[in-house]
Design a protein around this motif. Structure first.
Motif, PDB file in Angstrom:
ATOM      1  N   UNK A   5      -5.136  -7.632  10.315  1.00  0.00           N
ATOM      2  CA  UNK A   5      -5.294  -6.209   9.978  1.00  0.00           C
ATOM      3  C   UNK A   5      -6.637  -5.933   9.317  1.00  0.00           C
ATOM      4  N   UNK A   9      -9.476  -3.213  10.484  1.00  0.00           N
ATOM      5  CA  UNK A   9     -10.131  -2.263   9.590  1.00  0.00           C
ATOM      6  C   UNK A   9     -11.654  -2.369   9.717  1.00  0.00           C
ATOM      7  N   UNK A  76      -2.430   6.021   7.382  1.00  0.00           N
ATOM      8  CA  UNK A  76      -1.198   5.607   6.709  1.00  0.00           C
ATOM      9  C   UNK A  76      -1.519   5.008   5.343  1.00  0.00           C
ATOM     10  N   UNK A  77      -2.598   4.270   5.275  1.00  0.00           N
ATOM     11  CA  UNK A  77      -2.966   3.672   3.990  1.00  0.00           C
ATOM     12  C   UNK A  77      -3.330   4.759   2.975  1.00  0.00           C
ATOM     13  N   UNK A  80      -0.279   6.419   1.789  1.00  0.00           N
ATOM     14  CA  UNK A  80       0.422   5.587   0.809  1.00  0.00           C
ATOM     15  C   UNK A  80      -0.235   5.660  -0.563  1.00  0.00           C
ATOM     16  N   UNK A  84       1.284   6.865  -4.074  1.00  0.00           N
ATOM     17  CA  UNK A  84       1.380   6.011  -5.264  1.00  0.00           C
ATOM     18  C   UNK A  84       0.706   6.687  -6.448  1.00  0.00           C
ATOM     19  N   UNK A  87       2.938   9.257  -7.951  1.00  0.00           N
ATOM     20  CA  UNK A  87       4.047   8.715  -8.735  1.00  0.00           C
ATOM     21  C   UNK A  87       3.578   8.133 -10.053  1.00  0.00           C
TER      22      UNK A  87
ATOM     23  N   UNK B   1      -7.523   0.535  -8.048  1.00  0.00           N
ATOM     24  CA  UNK B   1      -6.357   0.689  -7.164  1.00  0.00           C
ATOM     25  C   UNK B   1      -6.780   0.465  -5.725  1.00  0.00           C
ATOM     26  N   UNK B   3      -5.996  -2.273  -2.090  1.00  0.00           N
ATOM     27  CA  UNK B   3      -5.177  -3.340  -1.503  1.00  0.00           C
ATOM     28  C   UNK B   3      -5.693  -3.625  -0.108  1.00  0.00           C
ATOM     29  N   UNK B   8      -0.983  -5.692   2.618  1.00  0.00           N
ATOM     30  CA  UNK B   8       0.033  -4.671   2.934  1.00  0.00           C
ATOM     31  C   UNK B   8       1.018  -5.217   3.962  1.00  0.00           C
ATOM     32  N   UNK B   9       0.451  -5.878   4.954  1.00  0.00           N
ATOM     33  CA  UNK B   9       1.301  -6.452   5.994  1.00  0.00           C
ATOM     34  C   UNK B   9       2.260  -7.485   5.395  1.00  0.00           C
ATOM     35  N   UNK B  12       5.065  -5.780   3.655  1.00  0.00           N
ATOM     36  CA  UNK B  12       6.017  -5.317   4.669  1.00  0.00           C
ATOM     37  C   UNK B  12       6.937  -6.449   5.120  1.00  0.00           C
ATOM     38  N   UNK B  45      -2.726  -3.076  -7.078  1.00  0.00           N
ATOM     39  CA  UNK B  45      -2.142  -1.742  -7.238  1.00  0.00           C
ATOM     40  C   UNK B  45      -1.742  -1.480  -8.680  1.00  0.00           C
ATOM     41  N   UNK B  47       1.010  -2.476 -10.058  1.00  0.00           N
ATOM     42  CA  UNK B  47       2.402  -2.049  -9.955  1.00  0.00           C
ATOM     43  C   UNK B  47       3.268  -3.279  -9.750  1.00  0.00           C
ATOM     44  N   UNK B  61      11.655   0.230  -5.687  1.00  0.00           N
ATOM     45  CA  UNK B  61      11.540   1.491  -4.962  1.00  0.00           C
ATOM     46  C   UNK B  61      10.104   1.664  -4.457  1.00  0.00           C
ATOM     47  N   UNK B  62       9.167   1.313  -5.319  1.00  0.00           N
ATOM     48  CA  UNK B  62       7.756   1.428  -4.939  1.00  0.00           C
ATOM     49  C   UNK B  62       7.442   0.568  -3.721  1.00  0.00           C
ATOM     50  N   UNK B  65       8.479   2.144  -0.608  1.00  0.00           N
ATOM     51  CA  UNK B  65       7.497   3.160  -0.201  1.00  0.00           C
ATOM     52  C   UNK B  65       6.294   2.500   0.481  1.00  0.00           C
ATOM     53  N   UNK B  66       5.810   1.450  -0.139  1.00  0.00           N
ATOM     54  CA  UNK B  66       4.677   0.721   0.451  1.00  0.00           C
ATOM     55  C   UNK B  66       5.057   0.228   1.844  1.00  0.00           C
ATOM     56  N   UNK B  69       5.021   2.786   4.670  1.00  0.00           N
ATOM     57  CA  UNK B  69       3.704   3.106   5.202  1.00  0.00           C
ATOM     58  C   UNK B  69       3.133   1.927   5.980  1.00  0.00           C
ATOM     59  N   UNK B  70       3.376   0.728   5.477  1.00  0.00           N
ATOM     60  CA  UNK B  70       2.917  -0.451   6.215  1.00  0.00           C
ATOM     61  C   UNK B  70       3.615  -0.520   7.566  1.00  0.00           C
ATOM     62  N   UNK B  72       4.345   1.985   9.387  1.00  0.00           N
ATOM     63  CA  UNK B  72       3.604   2.874  10.285  1.00  0.00           C
ATOM     64  C   UNK B  72       2.356   2.171  10.801  1.00  0.00           C
TER      65      UNK B  72
END
Lengths: 290, 290
Positions: A5, A9, A76-77, A80, A84, A87, B1, B3, B8-9, B12, B45, B47, B61-62, B65-66, B69-70, B72
């Motif tokens: 990935x 990018x 998508x990134x 996201x 974040x 939140x 912030x 990543x 991300x992958x 996921x 992140x 987080x 939960x976060x 969410x990540x 999007x990953x 997608x």
DNA sequence: TGTCCGGCGTGCAAATATGCATGTATGGAT
DNA sequence: ATCCATACATGCATATTTGCACGCCGGACA
């Protein structure tokens, strides 16, 4: 047939920016790295993605296809990372504000001061520019803008209406008082290029002396006595050496908004900043209207 | 912030598969690497993405969410790689076919043979399974399926209609010939669990002797003389030791299709395989119908 | 014509990421 | 109670990736 990935990018960045060096700058790596990632991507996919030309890398049709999909991943990134941020309930870390230069210089400084004082942990970054930064791509968390609506997909709060009027230095003011229908020299801002007909008729013999693409420069010229400017009330009133002159009556001007992306809008830092901002604007509203 | 996309992958994969080891297997790295990428993602992140529990990593939960999007991004990647395959005009490299085990074992082998002989450079991989592989996720380039329609978002070509009928070993056949209305023992496939009423009435005293979840096993039992099976014509006819018995009249059965994702469908290897396949099926159509 | 500059490839050393081997904890089976 | 399997953490050696320095090339320009 496989590709990492991060390499995707990189292909996207190279297609978007056209040269290894430019792509590298946006990715914050060296162009050497970009070059090698592209090589690896081509080997992995067993495809040629770029033609190496003397003046840079030209993407093949295939690379454009790759880039289109990578752009979806990129979107998508951003989506996201915006969510974040939205939140984020802390009052620490970076917070990016953008506003027109002159609004910051002539009006917002106390807001920045109060916000920083109230939230010492927040690292406030100010991007003072007349360009509209892309809030979708997280170029700023919050923007203060002079416009008629918050814009496309953004949320906004209208801070105040405002008027504009005519301003000049005291000598011009005296001269206009002495001869209220005499000719005036206009300094004109490119974005409002026309002088109202009524003013031309009331001051026969007036002329446009200069045109400016930059408001700071134009106000400087007005201070120096080169002519009369039409500018928002708050700018005329807060620029030393300028006084209002009765050439143009006050006239409604674009509103001032604070806008943000709906995803980011609820973040604690964004809420906190708006609190300070709205508070201050309420007390200062008179500055903006006739 | 910030990543990296590969991180991300990795998030996921860990959300999807629940443990470092499982995620690592899917990513084809060691679980150590997954662990450290997760650590890095969390640091980047700022987080917490996972709770470390005794029985694995539980996503917060976060992290969900990540992962959304990953996912997608993942979909965009699959979409891209499918389209790249679809544009592939070479007859070299890997090509993945999936079909039901028994169709391959009892019928398709000559097609595979001819295809390989005609295109020596193609590395054919066969996935013989009754599971429906996900062609969206590129688990196969082309699938041969027994069904009523190509399915959802896929393209397809109907290869042939087919019938089913009743088969048994020669001893049962003799017995039924000798006593055409005598009772029969049924071997029943779970996916077609009901015996036609007409057959039960024509052969009073019949019973269901066994039920199977696996067609291979059931055919083996029929070969061994355990009873009568209802099975597609081509299977009954190509299974040694079975002969058709006049207990059930031939009856329409699901068609045989070759299906693929529209993106991949036009690739040279896919076209070439279908050529060989359709050619062979045309010559063999009689095998499938009564 | 010589020089500068943008754009690129490449060798090499340093930084970073990875895998293996080993150690800990927990829950279930014997 | 003991053993085993699963799931993870961590130290260390190895592989890979990266950045830097240097060199090449073609075009603009004095």
């Amino acid at each position: 047939m496989d590709i990492g990935w991060d390499d995707l990018r990189t292909v996207l960045a190279l297609v978007r920016h056209g040269s290894l060096a430019a792509a590298a700058k946006h990715l914050d790596v060296s162009y050497t790295t970009v070059s090698r990632r592209i090589t690896r991507a081509e080997a992995g996919l067993n495809l040629t993605l770029f033609e190496r030309l003397a003046d840079g890398y030209r993407p093949t049709e295939t690379a454009v296809l790759v880039a289109e999909h990578a752009a979806r991943m990129d979107a998508a990134e951003h989506d996201l990372l915006r969510k974040l941020r939205g939140r984020d309930s802390t009052l620490t870390g970076p917070f990016v504000l953008t506003a027109p230069q002159l609004l910051i210089a002539n009006f917002l400084a106390p807001v920045l001061d109060r916000f920083c004082a109230a939230h010492r942990q927040v690292e406030l970054r100010v991007r003072a520019t007349n360009d509209l930064l892309d809030l979708n791509r997280r170029e700023a968390d919050l923007a203060i803008r002079i416009s008629h609506s918050p814009g496309d997909t953004l949320m906004g709060l209208r801070l105040t209406q405002q008027h504009n009027a005519s301003f000049a230095n005291p000598e011009w003011a005296d001269q206009i008082t002495a001869n209220p229908s005499g000719p005036v020299d206009w300094l004109i801002y490119d974005q409002y290029p026309d002088v109202p007909k009524a003013a031309m008729q009331a001051h026969l013999g007036s002329r446009v002396r200069m045109r400016f693409d930059d408001m700071v420069a134009m106000l400087g010229a007005a201070q120096a006595g080169l002519g009369v400017v039409r500018t928002p009330m708050f700018l005329g009133r807060t620029t030393p050496g300028l006084v209002q002159v009765p050439v143009l009556p006050p006239h409604p001007y674009a509103d001032i908004w604070v806008v943000g992306h709906p995803d980011v809008w609820p973040s604690a830092k964004s809420v906190a900043f708006r609190d300070v901002l709205v508070d201050y604007i309420k007390a200062q509203r008179a500055l903006f209207v006739a």
